[in-house]
Design a protein around this motif. Structure first.
Motif, mmCIF file in Angstrom:
data_model
loop_
_atom_site.group_PDB
_atom_site.id
_atom_site.type_symbol
_atom_site.label_atom_id
_atom_site.label_comp_id
_atom_site.label_asym_id
_atom_site.label_seq_id
_atom_site.Cartn_x
_atom_site.Cartn_y
_atom_site.Cartn_z
ATOM 1 N N PHE A 55 78.286 -36.902 58.079
ATOM 2 C CA PHE A 55 79.555 -35.839 59.246
ATOM 3 C C PHE A 55 79.367 -34.274 59.021
ATOM 4 C CE2 PHE A 55 84.068 -34.089 60.112
ATOM 5 C CZ PHE A 55 83.569 -34.304 61.000
ATOM 6 N N ILE A 56 78.957 -33.672 57.953
ATOM 7 C CA ILE A 56 79.109 -32.300 58.339
ATOM 8 C C ILE A 56 77.779 -32.130 58.663
ATOM 9 C CG2 ILE A 56 79.246 -30.767 56.229
ATOM 10 C CD1 ILE A 56 80.598 -31.726 53.912
ATOM 11 N N SER A 57 76.610 -32.157 58.002
ATOM 12 C CA SER A 57 75.428 -32.428 58.498
ATOM 13 C C SER A 57 75.097 -32.331 60.460
ATOM 14 C CB SER A 57 74.301 -33.461 57.992
ATOM 15 O OG SER A 57 73.054 -33.170 58.405
ATOM 16 N N SER A 58 75.637 -33.557 61.110
ATOM 17 C CA SER A 58 75.020 -33.447 62.094
ATOM 18 C C SER A 58 77.136 -32.668 62.702
ATOM 19 C CB SER A 58 76.893 -34.654 62.416
ATOM 20 O OG SER A 58 75.796 -35.998 62.101
ATOM 21 N N LEU A 59 77.264 -31.827 62.186
ATOM 22 C CA LEU A 59 78.385 -30.542 63.261
ATOM 23 C C LEU A 59 77.589 -29.281 62.747
ATOM 24 C CD1 LEU A 59 81.317 -31.397 61.590
ATOM 25 C CD2 LEU A 59 81.286 -31.833 63.776
ATOM 26 N N VAL A 60 76.996 -29.204 61.531
ATOM 27 C CA VAL A 60 75.666 -27.795 61.704
ATOM 28 C C VAL A 60 74.677 -27.833 62.231
ATOM 29 C CG1 VAL A 60 74.472 -27.147 59.570
ATOM 30 C CG2 VAL A 60 76.444 -28.071 58.902
ATOM 31 N N PHE A 61 74.329 -29.939 62.921
ATOM 32 C CA PHE A 61 73.871 -28.929 63.810
ATOM 33 C C PHE A 61 74.017 -29.193 65.311
ATOM 34 C CE2 PHE A 61 70.172 -32.635 61.066
ATOM 35 C CZ PHE A 61 69.112 -31.197 61.846
ATOM 36 N N PHE B 57 74.538 -34.225 68.990
ATOM 37 C CA PHE B 57 75.351 -34.140 67.561
ATOM 38 C C PHE B 57 77.162 -34.291 67.574
ATOM 39 C CE2 PHE B 57 71.010 -31.607 67.418
ATOM 40 C CZ PHE B 57 70.597 -32.685 66.879
ATOM 41 N N LEU B 58 77.491 -33.215 67.944
ATOM 42 C CA LEU B 58 78.453 -33.960 68.796
ATOM 43 C C LEU B 58 78.994 -35.402 68.314
ATOM 44 C CD1 LEU B 58 80.616 -31.020 70.926
ATOM 45 C CD2 LEU B 58 80.662 -31.175 68.317
ATOM 46 N N LEU B 59 78.827 -36.004 69.321
ATOM 47 C CA LEU B 59 79.098 -37.237 69.433
ATOM 48 C C LEU B 59 78.607 -38.438 68.094
ATOM 49 C CD1 LEU B 59 79.886 -39.828 71.727
ATOM 50 C CD2 LEU B 59 77.469 -39.471 72.180
ATOM 51 N N LEU B 60 77.827 -37.870 67.753
ATOM 52 C CA LEU B 60 77.285 -38.667 66.429
ATOM 53 C C LEU B 60 78.390 -39.110 65.416
ATOM 54 C CD1 LEU B 60 73.921 -37.684 65.900
ATOM 55 C CD2 LEU B 60 74.807 -40.240 66.140
#
Length: 488
Positions: free
Chosen positions: A154-160, A236-239
């Motif tokens: 979840f954190i990685s997706s937000l950073v992307f 990435f937000l949707l992920l």
């Protein structure tokens, strides 16, 4: 109407729901893994060349010069060169476009090296994390590391989503490696524990790998489509929202908590020293090196040689993903019947042939057959060798699975670390054709080693647990898994 306590407990004990949770976790992890494939090359190129982004046509950034030059080799009669001369303007325009195309080609070659390093960073970090996650699952159980994997993803997706520089995106990619290690090792170990029968285990892992395949399937086209029409942050937000759903499901069904095991696990040194486990893990690594190389270099190669659009670069991996989904679900049960070593051996040969066909392609349609064959063959290898690791631990060691699936995941990570990290340098030095010839030769050479898995010998303690069949010697442990032990 609220669920009764007895019904809720039965849901928590359902092995099928565990398969679903593992499949969803692998799906989201591999969606994030592959969504970046069609995004990173162009995004990184554009932030380094804002004056001439890759999406802008060369015709638009190289207008004809306003004044003539002393000499133009394209004209038969140099005396007719006038500013208003149409032929002269077209000649200069063509020369400028050719020069710009060569410059862009050289820049893309250098870009492939940077993209390869970034894509490989996830696999390298995951490789370094696996030796710690495997023994950790024995001490605290599988559910807590599985949930930690969700949090990190979840954190990685937000950073992307919000990263706008190479260094920030590199951190996001590397961070995903830790989460992937937690999810993959814990998920496969959990399935191996809850499905002690070898045939059922193979089927359950095939379903879970189907989730992985579906993530790989929709990741590249999803990333390419969302990037082109909605911007870089949107996929990435949707992920990250989908990851929240997965985390809620884990909290409700698995209810993460510490569960200590009473049996003594085999050490990593003991497992790594087992030649049969090494051959099995090696097959997983070799099978995935080729596609890992293509993930980092194929979009750039398509943009360079075919001038492919963003969506085309993502769609190019669609045949591989669809056929991988078919291959994993087909050879989960079929590999047990025909012999997993046979399925994996045939898969490696098919991979080698398909890799040789990729550089022949001159347009998107030409990539359909080799990419589809690659995906199907990799599915044959993965769905056969992952259950084989659990089988080998059962007959040659003790039935504790965290460490052996850490080895299996490490093998997969090695493929995805070696592939992207070397592809950029190899393409720059010898070209994509010779690079794929070398990888193809490696798969052909490795395939005969799988003959060692034809009839792996058990240790003395487990000989009595083997049962002969007409097709092969299969290890079948007739036990009933008691979920109450995991709850308490």
């Amino acid at each position: 109407m609220p669920i009764e306590i007895g019904g809720w407990r039965s849901l928590r004990k359902s092995r099928k729901l565990v398969v679903v949770i593992v499949a969803i976790a692998l799906l989201l992890d591999n969606m994030l893994l592959t969504t970046v494939v069609p995004i990173l090359p162009e995004f990184l190129y554009d932030i380094r060349h804002p004056e001439a982004p890759l999406s802008v046509s060369l015709e638009d950034i190289t207008p004809p010069p306003p004044s003539p030059t002393p000499y133009c080799p394209c004209l038969r009669d140099n005396s007719t060169m006038e500013p208003e001369n149409t032929t002269f303007s077209k000649c200069i325009h063509t020369l400028n476009i050719t020069a710009e195309r060569e410059y862009r080609h050289q820049e893309l070659l250098h870009e492939s090296l940077d993209v390869g390093i970034m894509l490989a960073s996830k696999a390298v970090v995951q490789l370094l994390t696996n030796p710690f996650i495997g023994p950790l699952t024995h001490r605290i159980g599988y559910s807590v590391p599985m949930f930690v994997g969700f949090v990190i993803m979840f954190i990685s997706s937000l950073v992307f989503a919000f990263g706008r520089s190479y260094s920030v995106l590199f951190v996001a990619r590397a961070l995903q490696g830790i989460g992937s290690s937690c999810s993959s090792v814990s998920g496969m170990g959990m399935l191996a524990e809850r499905y002690p029968d070898d045939k059922e285990r193979g089927n359950a892992m095939a379903v879970a790998l189907g989730g992985l395949a579906f993530g790989v399937l929709i990741g590249p086209p999803y990333g390419g489509f969302m990037y082109q029409f909605f911007g870089k942050s949107s996929p990435f937000l949707l992920l990250s929202l989908l990851a929240l759903v997965d985390g809620a499901l884990q909290l409700m069904i698995l209810q993460p908590g510490v569960v200590r095991k009473e049996s003594d696990p085999p050490s990593l040194k003991e497992l790594i020293s087992d030649p049969y486990i090494l051959v099995t893990a090696g097959a997983i690594m070799v099978a995935n090196i080729g596609i890992a190389m293509l993930e980092s270099c194929l979009p750039i190669w398509m943009a360079d040689t075919m001038e492919a659009a963003r969506w085309e670069q993502g769609v190019a991996f669609l045949p591989a993903s669809i056929s991988y989904l078919i291959g994993t679900n087909l050879f989960g049960p079929l590999g047990h019947i025909m012999g997993r070593w046979r399925a994996a051996c045939a898969g490696l040969v098919i991979i080698g042939v398909c890799l040789l066909l990729v550089p022949i392609a001159r347009k998107l349609a030409h990539l359909v057959v080799p990419n589809a064959g690659l995906g199907f063959a990799i599915g044959m290898v993965d769905s056969s060798m992952m259950p084989e690791l659990g089988f080998l631990v059962d007959i040659r060691h003790s039935s504790v699975y965290g460490s052996v699936y850490a080895i299996g995941d490490t093998a997969l990570c090695l493929g995805y670390a070696i592939g992207p990290s070397l592809s950029g340098a190899l393409i720059y030095s010898i070209g994509i054709e010779w690079m794929l010839v070398i990888i193809s030769a490696i798969t052909f050479v490795y395939s005969p080693f799988l003959l060692l898995l034809r009839s792996p010998p058990p240790n003395e303690e487990n000989k009595g647990l083997l049962k002969d069949s007409s097709e092969e010697k299969s290890f079948i442990r007739y036990v009933t898994y008691k979920n109450e032990e995991d709850v308490e």
